[in-house]
Design a protein around this motif. Structure first.
Motif, short mmCIF file in Angstrom:
data_model
loop_
_atom_site.label_atom_id
_atom_site.label_comp_id
_atom_site.label_asym_id
_atom_site.label_seq_id
_atom_site.Cartn_x
_atom_site.Cartn_y
_atom_site.Cartn_z
N GLU A 1 19.28 81.38 -0.75
CA GLU A 1 19.45 82.76 -1.26
C GLU A 1 19.16 83.67 -0.35
N LYS B 1 19.70 89.00 -3.92
CA LYS B 1 20.40 89.01 -5.48
C LYS B 1 20.26 90.30 -5.82
N MET B 2 21.33 90.62 -6.69
CA MET B 2 21.41 91.97 -6.90
C MET B 2 21.33 92.19 -8.53
N LYS C 1 22.10 90.93 -14.28
CA LYS C 1 22.30 90.36 -12.87
C LYS C 1 23.53 90.46 -12.37
N SER C 2 23.77 91.14 -11.31
CA SER C 2 25.03 91.44 -10.47
C SER C 2 25.46 90.25 -9.89
N SER C 3 25.03 90.09 -8.51
CA SER C 3 25.62 89.31 -7.54
C SER C 3 24.45 88.57 -6.73
N THR C 4 24.85 87.30 -6.10
CA THR C 4 23.87 86.88 -5.17
C THR C 4 24.72 86.33 -4.07
N ARG C 5 23.73 86.58 -2.86
CA ARG C 5 24.23 86.08 -1.52
C ARG C 5 23.45 84.91 -0.87
N TYR C 6 24.24 83.95 -0.48
CA TYR C 6 23.66 82.96 0.12
C TYR C 6 23.91 82.65 1.38
#
Length: 138
Positions: free
Chosen positions: A127, A130-131, A115-120
């Motif tokens: 959410e 999610k990358m 799992k790399s990154s998540t944008r909220y």
């Protein structure tokens, strides 16, 4: 007789110089041996550390693969989707379900995932994305 005294003194000085030279040669030999021993110890430590790093890398890779394998073996296999081909456009209800899909896909292809990154959203902290990336991705 004075000549004999001078010769004796000369021999004594020469013997002292020879002893001192011999002593210095012994010290040089001892120091050289110590340096060689230290070199061998450092080389052994470097080898041990390199081996430890390689072992840790292998353990991390195995743990990542195990996680993906566990996901694959939980009976959550994909129905009607060919995970060997492209999975672009395939959607799931949750990001966890998508992660499981990507892990199955990666396992079939031969790589591991992280799992790399998540944008909220700023407003209500929902959410947005999610990358998931290859575990080798920098």
């Amino acid at each position: 007789m004075d000549d004999d005294f001078g010769k004796g003194r000369s021999l004594s000085t020469e013997n002292e110089q020879n002893n001192e030279t011999s002593h210095m040669e012994n010290e040089i030999y001892d120091l050289t041996t110590m340096v060689e021993d230290l070199d061998a110890m450092v080389e052994a430590e470097i080898y041990d550390l390199t081996t430890m790093v390689e072992d840790l890398d292998a353990m991390v890779e195995a743990e990542i693969n195990e996680e993906c394998t566990e996901i694959n073996n939980e009976g959550k296999n994909i129905e009607n989707d060919d995970i060997r081909g492209s999975i672009i456009g395939i959607t799931r209800e949750t990001s966890e379900m998508m992660y499981e899909l990507y892990c199955q896909h990666a396992h079939e292809i031969g790589f591991s995932v992280r799992k790399s990154s998540t944008r909220y959203s700023c407003k209500d902290h929902i959410e947005l994305s999610k990358m998931f990336v290859c575990s080798c991705s920098g």
